[in-house]
Design an enzyme around this catalytic site. Structure first.
Site, PDB file in Angstrom:
ATOM      1  N   ASN A   1      -1.928   0.156   6.858  1.00 55.33           N
ATOM      2  CA  ASN A   1      -1.419  -1.124   7.388  1.00 55.33           C
ATOM      3  C   ASN A   1      -0.569  -1.887   6.371  1.00 55.33           C
ATOM      4  O   ASN A   1      -0.438  -3.095   6.448  1.00 55.33           O
ATOM      5  CB  ASN A   1      -2.566  -1.964   7.957  1.00 55.33           C
ATOM      6  CG  ASN A   1      -3.590  -2.337   6.923  1.00 55.33           C
ATOM      7  OD1 ASN A   1      -3.497  -1.932   5.758  1.00 55.33           O
ATOM      8  ND2 ASN A   1      -4.580  -3.122   7.319  1.00 55.33           N
TER       9      ASN A   1
ATOM     10  N   HIS B   1      -2.293  -5.494   1.688  1.00 57.16           N
ATOM     11  CA  HIS B   1      -3.600  -6.164   1.573  1.00 57.16           C
ATOM     12  C   HIS B   1      -3.351  -7.572   1.063  1.00 57.16           C
ATOM     13  O   HIS B   1      -2.456  -7.777   0.238  1.00 57.16           O
ATOM     14  CB  HIS B   1      -4.498  -5.426   0.575  1.00 57.16           C
ATOM     15  CG  HIS B   1      -5.671  -6.264   0.126  1.00 57.16           C
ATOM     16  ND1 HIS B   1      -6.851  -6.309   0.824  1.00 57.16           N
ATOM     17  CD2 HIS B   1      -5.818  -7.136  -0.915  1.00 57.16           C
ATOM     18  CE1 HIS B   1      -7.684  -7.147   0.229  1.00 57.16           C
ATOM     19  NE2 HIS B   1      -7.072  -7.666  -0.834  1.00 57.16           N
TER      20      HIS B   1
ATOM     21  N   TYR C   1     -12.563  -2.083  -3.483  1.00 54.18           N
ATOM     22  CA  TYR C   1     -13.055  -2.119  -2.103  1.00 54.18           C
ATOM     23  C   TYR C   1     -14.579  -1.975  -2.022  1.00 54.18           C
ATOM     24  O   TYR C   1     -15.102  -1.587  -0.967  1.00 54.18           O
ATOM     25  CB  TYR C   1     -12.373  -1.035  -1.273  1.00 54.18           C
ATOM     26  CG  TYR C   1     -10.975  -1.407  -0.814  1.00 54.18           C
ATOM     27  CD1 TYR C   1     -10.755  -2.503   0.021  1.00 54.18           C
ATOM     28  CD2 TYR C   1      -9.870  -0.663  -1.195  1.00 54.18           C
ATOM     29  CE1 TYR C   1      -9.486  -2.849   0.456  1.00 54.18           C
ATOM     30  CE2 TYR C   1      -8.589  -0.999  -0.755  1.00 54.18           C
ATOM     31  CZ  TYR C   1      -8.413  -2.095   0.068  1.00 54.18           C
ATOM     32  OH  TYR C   1      -7.160  -2.436   0.515  1.00 54.18           O
TER      33      TYR C   1
ATOM     34  N   GLU D   1      -9.718 -10.815  -7.495  1.00 55.39           N
ATOM     35  CA  GLU D   1      -8.799  -9.673  -7.334  1.00 55.39           C
ATOM     36  C   GLU D   1      -7.634  -9.753  -8.319  1.00 55.39           C
ATOM     37  O   GLU D   1      -7.242  -8.739  -8.910  1.00 55.39           O
ATOM     38  CB  GLU D   1      -8.304  -9.620  -5.882  1.00 55.39           C
ATOM     39  CG  GLU D   1      -9.420  -9.261  -4.907  1.00 55.39           C
ATOM     40  CD  GLU D   1      -9.022  -9.313  -3.440  1.00 55.39           C
ATOM     41  OE1 GLU D   1      -9.877  -8.989  -2.593  1.00 55.39           O
ATOM     42  OE2 GLU D   1      -7.871  -9.675  -3.127  1.00 55.39           O
TER      43      GLU D   1
ATOM     44  N   LYS E   1       0.813  -1.223   0.000  1.00 54.30           N
ATOM     45  CA  LYS E   1       0.000   0.000   0.000  1.00 54.30           C
ATOM     46  C   LYS E   1       0.852   1.282   0.000  1.00 54.30           C
ATOM     47  O   LYS E   1       2.058   1.242   0.258  1.00 54.30           O
ATOM     48  CB  LYS E   1      -0.909  -0.025   1.232  1.00 54.30           C
ATOM     49  CG  LYS E   1      -1.932  -1.161   1.218  1.00 54.30           C
ATOM     50  CD  LYS E   1      -2.880  -1.036   2.402  1.00 54.30           C
ATOM     51  CE  LYS E   1      -3.929  -2.129   2.390  1.00 54.30           C
ATOM     52  NZ  LYS E   1      -4.922  -1.933   3.469  1.00 54.30           N
TER      53      LYS E   1
END
Ligand SMILES: Nc1ncnc2c1ncn2[C@@H]1O[C@@H]2COP(=O)(O)O[C@H]2[C@H]1O
Length: 139
Positions: free
Chosen positions: A113, A116, A50, A127, A10
């Site tokens: 964080n 993913h 998302y 995905e 990320k």
């Protein structure tokens, strides 16, 4: 069983130039990076990716964070790759993540964080197909 899972490094991690450190943890855990590309997500791409969280209070912030800077999208392959990568990532909230996990080592907060990973084999397929064709994946 050999599986493939989908991973995103990320923006909080690309911003800190630690994608190599994260890849080292992934590889040391026995997962193989069989496709990888750096991409700056559009708002539309992030919202689609998302969509399952569209009703959650953090959705707007999540989309904003995921489009703020480039990400690295990846396909990881290995034995039980979906579950294995979730172990390697650690809990969503880095305060609850186990020692040695990517989120314990690198995450800044529950939103930032660092990584993913797909939560099921079915979602992994969905995905992966959003970012890679079969020809992009060299196992
Ligand atoms: N309160 C929250 N609960 C769960 N996920 C959150 C929350 N706030 C932000 N997020 C982000 O939403 C993301 C959804 O899936 P990820 O695995 O990418 O990691 C999650 C977090 O980065």
């Amino acid at each position: 069983m050999t599986e493939r899972t989908f991973s995103i490094i990320k923006p909080d991690a690309t911003r800190r130039n630690i994608t190599g450190k994260i890849n080292a943890v992934i590889e040391e855990a026995g997962l193989r990076i069989v496709a990888q590309r750096r991409v700056h997500l559009t708002e539309e791409q992030a919202k689609t990716f998302y969509a399952v969280h569209a009703e959650r209070p953090f959705y707007g912030e999540l989309v904003g964070q995921m489009t703020a800077e480039p990400v690295v999208v990846q396909v990881l392959q290995g034995d039980n790759a979906v579950a294995r990568y979730r172990e390697v990532m650690g809990a969503t909230n880095p305060e609850q993540a186990a020692d040695g996990t990517i989120r314990k080592l690198f995450a800044l907060s529950i939103g930032e964080n660092s990584v993913h990973g797909s939560d099921s084999l079915e979602n992994a397929g969905i995905e992966i197909a959003q970012f890679f064709t079969d020809a992009d994946i060299v196992g």
